[in-house]
Each structure stands twice: as C-alpha cells, then as structure tokens.
Enzyme design. Structure first.
Site, PDB file in Angstrom:
ATOM      1  N   ASP A 148       7.322   0.672   3.500  1.00 52.63           N
ATOM      2  CA  ASP A 148       6.899   1.773   2.620  1.00 52.63           C
ATOM      3  C   ASP A 148       5.529   2.283   3.047  1.00 52.63           C
ATOM      4  OD1 ASP A 148       5.484  -0.400   1.750  1.00 52.63           O
ATOM      5  OD2 ASP A 148       5.919  -0.140  -0.380  1.00 52.63           O
ATOM      6  N   SER A 149       4.957   1.656   4.077  1.00 54.46           N
ATOM      7  CA  SER A 149       3.755   2.209   4.718  1.00 54.46           C
ATOM      8  C   SER A 149       4.070   3.568   5.341  1.00 54.46           C
ATOM      9  CB  SER A 149       3.206   1.246   5.777  1.00 54.46           C
ATOM     10  OG  SER A 149       4.240   0.806   6.632  1.00 54.46           O
ATOM     11  N   GLU A 174       0.735 -11.421   3.415  1.00 53.05           N
ATOM     12  CA  GLU A 174      -0.221 -10.388   3.830  1.00 53.05           C
ATOM     13  C   GLU A 174      -1.639 -10.742   3.390  1.00 53.05           C
ATOM     14  OE1 GLU A 174       1.009  -6.362   3.130  1.00 53.05           O
ATOM     15  OE2 GLU A 174      -0.927  -5.538   3.727  1.00 53.05           O
TER      16      GLU A 174
END
Ligand code: KIV
Length: 271
Positions: A51-52, A189
């Site tokens: 979704d980046s 992350e």
C-alpha cells in the site's frame, strides 16, 4: 510444456522451506507490469504490491488514501508480469479493520480479481479474528508488526517501535498469536535488530524485515527506495543499489535537448 509451467512458483511452503534451510528470502515492493517482469527475472522471491503505492505511485503523504480498487489494479498489473515470484498484496486501510466479514470479502476480491497468491495486513491482537476468518477460507495471510504505517496518526511518527521491555514482550506475544492464527509469514518493520532476531527464532514461520536487522529470515524494501529513485528519502535502514533518479534525469535531459535541437529522430530513426 509451456514456459509458464516450467517455472516453479514460489509458494508459502517454499518460503517455509527456505527458512528451515537458512536461505534468506528476498522481497521487494512492485506496483506495475514492466517492473514485475524485471524484478521477477532478477530472482526476487516475493513481489509485494504494497500500500506504499499510495506514497510512491500516487504521491500521497500516507498509505491511508489508497483504495481496494486501486490496490486490485496494481496487483493485476504485477500478477501479469510475475512468473516465478509469489505476488503478495497489501490489504489497504479500511478494507479489514471494521469486522472480519468485511475483511474476508476484501481478501476474496483481491484473490478473485488479481491472480495474486496471498494478502498482507497490519496489526496484532485487534485483527486476529479477521486473520482467522481469511486463513480459514484458504487464503494465505502475512502479518505485519512493529511500525505499521496505516496507524501513523496514532504513532505520531515513523520512529522505531518495540523499544523497551513491555513493548518488546507485547510484540513477541502478538507474533506468536499471528502464527497461531495461521499466518504464513510476518513482516517486522523498524524494530530493534535484537528483538527481530528473538522473534525470528521464536517463530516457525519466516519473518521479513525492513529496518529490523540481518537476522530476519528475509528482507523487504520499497523498490523505488532500493533503486535510488527518491533522493529525499534516506533512512538509516535503506541501502540504495542504484541511482535511478540520477540516471533518469540524465537520460531525460539528453532526450529533451535532442528534441529541442532537432537531433531526434535521425534519418535512421525515421520511415
Ligand atoms: O507497503 C509497503 O511497502 C510495505 C512494506 C514496507 C513492508 O508494507
């Protein structure tokens, strides 16, 4: 036998075997057909339709605005180009948080309409029910803990997560929960390398790190960042393997100059 049938696709069990055999998993984000063919041919194991795309393709400040329809479009393009890599698709903000029936419906749309092989969603305990529902429907799910960019307004910054004993313990507990709920892998992350190593050892499923040190079972980077297409973005965890911003600017300036000076096209380039 067709070329397609000769190429062995990376599967969830393939990734599991890579963990067991100590072979690191190489994952990159990808959002379009042409790049998918190149990254796939270069041996990338997993192409993440992240979704980046909201940031690097659409120019939004956060990942929040991208829609399920837009993610499906990007995933369709990547699936057409990937012959060997697993195609993994991010479930966008709003497509799974409200309840597990909506989460399943969103995941089913992604699988039905894109030809992708798995979905990824962010969060721990709060999305457990959705993960259970999706995995029970036979759809492979990758989890995502640590810095989860869809919660940026709650975090307040893109800083390091899992700092301190309490946060580390919570993250380990949630990683085990996600594994128990049927996730085939887990993105970690921006957490301390020591914590990521601990999680990777504790889990049977592979971990994929971004800003989480070398002891994860694999690594992921945003393709545009890795290729040096964005000079402003230079976090500590990023290694740039090319200077495409420089190369694209140089090539484009040369083209513009040639056009302006009537140096392109030449006689050989004309009919
Ligand atoms: O959307 C994305 O690019 C991601 C990676 C950073 C893991 O989720």
């Amino acid at each position: 036998m067709s070329y397609l049938k000769e190429v062995k696709r990376i599967t969830t069990t393939g990734l599991q075997s890579m963990k067991v055999q100590g072979e690191k998993i190489a994952m990159l984000t990808c959002y379009d057909y042409t790049m998918a063919t190149l990254l796939d041919a270069a041996g990338t194991d997993v192409l993440l339709v992240g979704d980046s795309a909201s940031n690097v393709m659409a120019g939004h400040e956060t990942t929040l605005p991208i829609t399920l329809d837009q993610m499906i479009y990007h995933a369709q393009c990547v699936s057409r180009g990937a012959k060997r890599a697993m195609v993994l698709v991010d479930m966008p903000f709003g497509s799974y948080q409200s309840d597990s029936a909506i989460a399943l419906a969103s995941a089913v749309r992604i699988m039905k309409e894109t030809g992708a092989h798995a979905v990824k969603l962010e969060g721990g305990e709060e999305v457990l029910e959705s993960i259970l529902k999706i995995t029970k429907a036979g759809i492979p799910v990758m989890g995502h803990l640590g810095l989860t960019p869809q919660s940026i307004h709650q975090f307040g910054s893109y800083g390091l997560q899992g700092k301190g004993e309490e946060a580390a313990e919570k993250l380990i507990k949630e990683a085990l929960m996600l594994q128990e709920a049927g996730c085939f892998g887990l993105v970690l992350e921006k957490i301390p390398a020591v914590l990521a190593a601990k999680v990777s050892t504790a889990l049977q499923i592979p971990t994929i790190g971004i800003g989480a040190g070398v002891n994860c079972d694999g690594q992921v980077l945003v393709m545009q960042d890795m290729l040096g297409m964005n000079n402003e973005f230079k976090p500590k965890f990023l290694r740039k393997y090319a200077d495409l911003a420089g190369e694209i600017t140089r090539a484009t300036s040369a083209y513009v100059q040639d056009v302006k000076q009537a140096q392109f096209p030449s006689a050989e380039e004309s009919y």
